[in-house]
Design a protein around this motif. Structure first.
Motif, PDB file in Angstrom:
ATOM      1  N   GLY A 182       0.822  -1.192   0.000  1.00 10.50           N
ATOM      2  CA  GLY A 182       0.000   0.000   0.000  1.00 10.50           C
ATOM      3  C   GLY A 182       0.860   1.247   0.000  1.00 10.50           C
ATOM      4  O   GLY A 182       2.092   1.182  -0.052  1.00 10.50           O
ATOM      5  N   ILE A 238      -1.877   8.528   6.541  1.00 13.10           N
ATOM      6  CA  ILE A 238      -2.948   7.731   5.945  1.00 13.10           C
ATOM      7  C   ILE A 238      -2.360   6.616   5.089  1.00 13.10           C
ATOM      8  O   ILE A 238      -1.417   6.839   4.327  1.00 13.10           O
ATOM      9  CB  ILE A 238      -3.914   8.624   5.149  1.00 13.10           C
ATOM     10  CG1 ILE A 238      -5.176   7.864   4.747  1.00 13.10           C
ATOM     11  CG2 ILE A 238      -3.232   9.280   3.964  1.00 13.10           C
ATOM     12  CD1 ILE A 238      -6.342   8.777   4.395  1.00 13.10           C
ATOM     13  N   TYR A 239      -2.885   5.423   5.283  1.00 18.35           N
ATOM     14  CA  TYR A 239      -2.484   4.241   4.513  1.00 18.35           C
ATOM     15  C   TYR A 239      -3.608   3.906   3.543  1.00 18.35           C
ATOM     16  O   TYR A 239      -4.770   3.767   3.946  1.00 18.35           O
ATOM     17  CB  TYR A 239      -2.243   3.056   5.460  1.00 18.35           C
ATOM     18  CG  TYR A 239      -2.140   1.699   4.780  1.00 18.35           C
ATOM     19  CD1 TYR A 239      -0.911   1.201   4.365  1.00 18.35           C
ATOM     20  CD2 TYR A 239      -3.283   0.921   4.560  1.00 18.35           C
ATOM     21  CE1 TYR A 239      -0.823  -0.054   3.754  1.00 18.35           C
ATOM     22  CE2 TYR A 239      -3.192  -0.321   3.951  1.00 18.35           C
ATOM     23  CZ  TYR A 239      -1.959  -0.801   3.542  1.00 18.35           C
ATOM     24  OH  TYR A 239      -1.872  -2.030   2.937  1.00 18.35           O
ATOM     25  N   THR A 240      -3.259   3.790   2.266  1.00 18.68           N
ATOM     26  CA  THR A 240      -4.205   3.298   1.269  1.00 18.68           C
ATOM     27  C   THR A 240      -3.722   1.938   0.797  1.00 18.68           C
ATOM     28  O   THR A 240      -2.520   1.713   0.632  1.00 18.68           O
ATOM     29  CB  THR A 240      -4.329   4.264   0.087  1.00 18.68           C
ATOM     30  OG1 THR A 240      -3.027   4.619  -0.410  1.00 18.68           O
ATOM     31  CG2 THR A 240      -5.051   5.543   0.503  1.00 18.68           C
ATOM     32  N   TYR A 253      -4.923   0.931  -4.772  1.00 14.32           N
ATOM     33  CA  TYR A 253      -5.867   2.042  -4.597  1.00 14.32           C
ATOM     34  C   TYR A 253      -5.760   3.042  -5.749  1.00 14.32           C
ATOM     35  O   TYR A 253      -6.780   3.485  -6.292  1.00 14.32           O
ATOM     36  CB  TYR A 253      -5.617   2.747  -3.267  1.00 14.32           C
ATOM     37  CG  TYR A 253      -6.464   3.994  -3.082  1.00 14.32           C
ATOM     38  CD1 TYR A 253      -7.757   3.907  -2.558  1.00 14.32           C
ATOM     39  CD2 TYR A 253      -5.986   5.257  -3.447  1.00 14.32           C
ATOM     40  CE1 TYR A 253      -8.544   5.040  -2.406  1.00 14.32           C
ATOM     41  CE2 TYR A 253      -6.773   6.389  -3.305  1.00 14.32           C
ATOM     42  CZ  TYR A 253      -8.045   6.277  -2.786  1.00 14.32           C
ATOM     43  OH  TYR A 253      -8.829   7.403  -2.654  1.00 14.32           O
ATOM     44  N   GLU A 254      -4.533   3.408  -6.126  1.00 16.03           N
ATOM     45  CA  GLU A 254      -4.335   4.456  -7.135  1.00 16.03           C
ATOM     46  C   GLU A 254      -4.890   4.073  -8.497  1.00 16.03           C
ATOM     47  O   GLU A 254      -5.282   4.951  -9.280  1.00 16.03           O
ATOM     48  CB  GLU A 254      -2.844   4.802  -7.258  1.00 16.03           C
ATOM     49  CG  GLU A 254      -2.244   5.476  -6.033  1.00 16.03           C
ATOM     50  CD  GLU A 254      -1.831   4.515  -4.930  1.00 16.03           C
ATOM     51  OE1 GLU A 254      -1.291   4.970  -3.913  1.00 16.03           O
ATOM     52  OE2 GLU A 254      -2.047   3.287  -5.097  1.00 16.03           O
ATOM     53  N   LYS A 297     -14.491   1.926  -3.974  1.00 16.09           N
ATOM     54  CA  LYS A 297     -14.588   2.636  -2.716  1.00 16.09           C
ATOM     55  C   LYS A 297     -14.233   1.679  -1.571  1.00 16.09           C
ATOM     56  O   LYS A 297     -14.544   0.493  -1.636  1.00 16.09           O
ATOM     57  CB  LYS A 297     -16.000   3.193  -2.516  1.00 16.09           C
ATOM     58  CG  LYS A 297     -16.351   4.324  -3.470  1.00 16.09           C
ATOM     59  CD  LYS A 297     -17.724   4.896  -3.132  1.00 16.09           C
ATOM     60  CE  LYS A 297     -18.057   6.070  -4.031  1.00 16.09           C
ATOM     61  NZ  LYS A 297     -19.389   6.659  -3.686  1.00 16.09           N
ATOM     62  N   TYR A 298     -13.580   2.223  -0.527  1.00 10.96           N
ATOM     63  CA  TYR A 298     -13.043   1.379   0.534  1.00 10.96           C
ATOM     64  C   TYR A 298     -13.608   1.759   1.901  1.00 10.96           C
ATOM     65  O   TYR A 298     -13.954   2.921   2.151  1.00 10.96           O
ATOM     66  CB  TYR A 298     -11.521   1.518   0.585  1.00 10.96           C
ATOM     67  CG  TYR A 298     -10.817   0.986  -0.631  1.00 10.96           C
ATOM     68  CD1 TYR A 298     -10.355  -0.319  -0.678  1.00 10.96           C
ATOM     69  CD2 TYR A 298     -10.622   1.791  -1.757  1.00 10.96           C
ATOM     70  CE1 TYR A 298      -9.700  -0.821  -1.794  1.00 10.96           C
ATOM     71  CE2 TYR A 298      -9.972   1.308  -2.890  1.00 10.96           C
ATOM     72  CZ  TYR A 298      -9.519   0.005  -2.899  1.00 10.96           C
ATOM     73  OH  TYR A 298      -8.885  -0.479  -4.008  1.00 10.96           O
ATOM     74  N   VAL A 319     -13.032   2.390   6.039  1.00 14.17           N
ATOM     75  CA  VAL A 319     -11.993   3.164   6.724  1.00 14.17           C
ATOM     76  C   VAL A 319     -11.866   2.742   8.182  1.00 14.17           C
ATOM     77  O   VAL A 319     -12.868   2.629   8.891  1.00 14.17           O
ATOM     78  CB  VAL A 319     -12.285   4.678   6.669  1.00 14.17           C
ATOM     79  CG1 VAL A 319     -11.150   5.470   7.329  1.00 14.17           C
ATOM     80  CG2 VAL A 319     -12.477   5.150   5.233  1.00 14.17           C
ATOM     81  N   ILE A 330      -8.713   1.583   4.024  1.00 20.01           N
ATOM     82  CA  ILE A 330      -7.903   2.772   4.286  1.00 20.01           C
ATOM     83  C   ILE A 330      -7.727   2.881   5.797  1.00 20.01           C
ATOM     84  O   ILE A 330      -8.671   2.661   6.554  1.00 20.01           O
ATOM     85  CB  ILE A 330      -8.578   4.025   3.704  1.00 20.01           C
ATOM     86  CG1 ILE A 330      -8.594   3.948   2.170  1.00 20.01           C
ATOM     87  CG2 ILE A 330      -7.886   5.295   4.170  1.00 20.01           C
ATOM     88  CD1 ILE A 330      -9.410   5.029   1.504  1.00 20.01           C
ATOM     89  N   TYR A 361     -10.895  11.008  -0.372  1.00 16.08           N
ATOM     90  CA  TYR A 361     -10.576   9.619  -0.686  1.00 16.08           C
ATOM     91  C   TYR A 361     -11.849   8.885  -1.088  1.00 16.08           C
ATOM     92  O   TYR A 361     -12.959   9.268  -0.701  1.00 16.08           O
ATOM     93  CB  TYR A 361      -9.917   8.925   0.513  1.00 16.08           C
ATOM     94  CG  TYR A 361      -8.505   9.428   0.760  1.00 16.08           C
ATOM     95  CD1 TYR A 361      -7.407   8.774   0.216  1.00 16.08           C
ATOM     96  CD2 TYR A 361      -8.293  10.577   1.517  1.00 16.08           C
ATOM     97  CE1 TYR A 361      -6.122   9.245   0.430  1.00 16.08           C
ATOM     98  CE2 TYR A 361      -7.006  11.062   1.728  1.00 16.08           C
ATOM     99  CZ  TYR A 361      -5.923  10.391   1.178  1.00 16.08           C
ATOM    100  OH  TYR A 361      -4.661  10.864   1.367  1.00 16.08           O
ATOM    101  N   VAL A 397     -14.150   6.458  -0.375  1.00 18.06           N
ATOM    102  CA  VAL A 397     -14.538   5.662   0.786  1.00 18.06           C
ATOM    103  C   VAL A 397     -16.045   5.405   0.766  1.00 18.06           C
ATOM    104  O   VAL A 397     -16.818   6.162   0.170  1.00 18.06           O
ATOM    105  CB  VAL A 397     -14.159   6.365   2.112  1.00 18.06           C
ATOM    106  CG1 VAL A 397     -12.675   6.661   2.154  1.00 18.06           C
ATOM    107  CG2 VAL A 397     -14.958   7.641   2.301  1.00 18.06           C
TER     108      VAL A 397
END
Length: 390
Positions: A141, A161-163, A167-168, A173-174, A176, A213, A264, A266
């Protein structure tokens, strides 16, 4: 003649600087420390020919009060002191040297962490749980430090913040997880001492955790960032700073959520939000989750500092029983409590559990060995994360 002298002087200066640079580059010492052997015993070495006494202090040693224990090192004929441990269990360990009463780091180990104002070297004995703390050959990540606007605190503030991997390049959508640090920590604590990125990468790669995330804010409301990273510049970190447990942080927490959900991808609903924290961060997680009782479906209290000081009058801490009941009635997926058997907060957590029992509020309880230590909190995170967003 004058030009010749200037040229000679320039050459001397160049050679001196080059020599210094080479010494800095190569460290000046050919000493291996720590050296991890096949049986997981570890040898430590330090060059201190003029020292009268050198000790090794490591967190695997029996504690001396609040500090790790220590053991005398042996001096060799070459002035190098050494000590070899018994085989150690898989874990991430920290240590330091005490040379004639002066505590210092290992000059031959460049890997260090900061806990409040103490700087220590680290190493990992691999295997079992500790393999989660290593950088393994798995998708990784991204860890970023971001600044967000906090109107409630009237300042721009920094968070980590960790994605998750991919993710990129995704449109997904994630969910959190908001992960909160303890007293003396900041937005650097969980990512360095807690090994959050490594734990998340490895659990996701093993299929044990859903991609998510992870947001790691700074819970010290008088700071805009960790010491040395904000506008206050370089100063010695303190264990407890003003206003950390007076309700201000809990009341301002929606500023963090607004930033995350605006910047983000989310899933911005209760079933896709979790909040957890250690010690003071567990205190914050307890009160944020009940003050906003229809916001988080997952709550984790790791060695939580339970209940506010009786002298604190902020509205966040009013009607605790009533808001806990509302939180229970609104339903939640998981309320997780972990504590070490020798943690100084053990009795407070026990009393809080009795309160929940009397209310009929369900929770998952995890009791571990040891006290108020990062070794426990990394384990709690590793066990809590796989239970989220199922």
């Amino acid at each position: 003649m004058k030009n010749y002298l200037i040229l000679t002087l320039m050459i001397v200066v160049f050679l001196s600087v080059s020599t210094y640079a080479q010494q800095s580059l190569f460290g000046g010492e050919e000493i291996v420390s720590p050296e991890i052997h096949e049986d997981n015993s570890v040898t430590f070495r330090v060059n201190a020919p003029s020292a009268k006494e050198v000790k090794l202090s490591g967190e695997w040693m029996p504690a001396e009060g609040w500090s790790p224990g220590s053991a005398a090192m042996d001096k060799g004929e070459n002035g190098i002191w050494s000590f070899t441990t018994k085989p150690l269990k898989p874990e991430l360990y920290s240590y330091s040297f005490i040379i004639d009463g002066f505590k210092t780091t290992d000059p031959n180990n460049p890997f260090i962490v900061r806990d409040v104002a103490s700087v220590m070297n680290i190493f990992i004995i691999g295997g079992k749980q500790a393999d989660l703390y290593k950088v393994n050959d798995v998708p990784h990540g991204t860890v970023a430090r971001r600044w967000y606007d906090s109107p409630s605190l009237d300042m721009a503030r920094r968070l980590t913040i960790y994605t998750p991997p991919g993710y990129e390049n995704s449109s997904e959508k994630y969910p959190v997880l908001y992960l909160l640090h303890g007293a003396g920590g900041d937005e650097e604590a969980w990512i360095t001492l807690g090994r959050t990125a490594q734990i998340m990468d490895n659990l996701i790669a093993q299929g044990k955790a859903n991609p998510m995330i992870v947001v790691m804010p700074n819970g010290n409301v008088i700071q805009n960032a960790a010491p040395g990273e904000g506008t206050d510049g370089f100063y010695k970190p303190q264990f407890m700073v003003p206003k950390t447990m007076d309700g201000t942080y809990e009341a301002s927490f929606p500023d963090i959520m607004k930033f995350v959900e605006s910047n983000y991808r989310v899933e911005a609903d209760k079933s896709n939000r979790a909040i957890a924290g250690l010690s003071m961060g567990g205190f914050h997680s307890l009160h944020i989750s009940r003050y906003y009782p229809d916001t988080f479906d997952y709550v984790g209290l790791f060695s939580a500092a339970i209940l506010p000081n009786q002298d604190v009058t902020h509205e966040v801490y009013q009607n605790i029983d009533e808001t806990l009941k509302r939180q229970m009635e609104n339903d939640y997926a998981l309320y997780w409590i972990g504590i070490g058997k020798t943690d100084f907060l053990y009795e407070a957590v026990k009393q809080y559990r009795e309160k929940l029992d009397s209310m009929g509020m369900e929770y998952t309880y995890r009791e571990s060995e040891g006290g108020h230590i990062w070794r426990n909190w990394r384990v709690y995170l590793s066990e809590f994360v796989p239970l989220l967003f199922k």
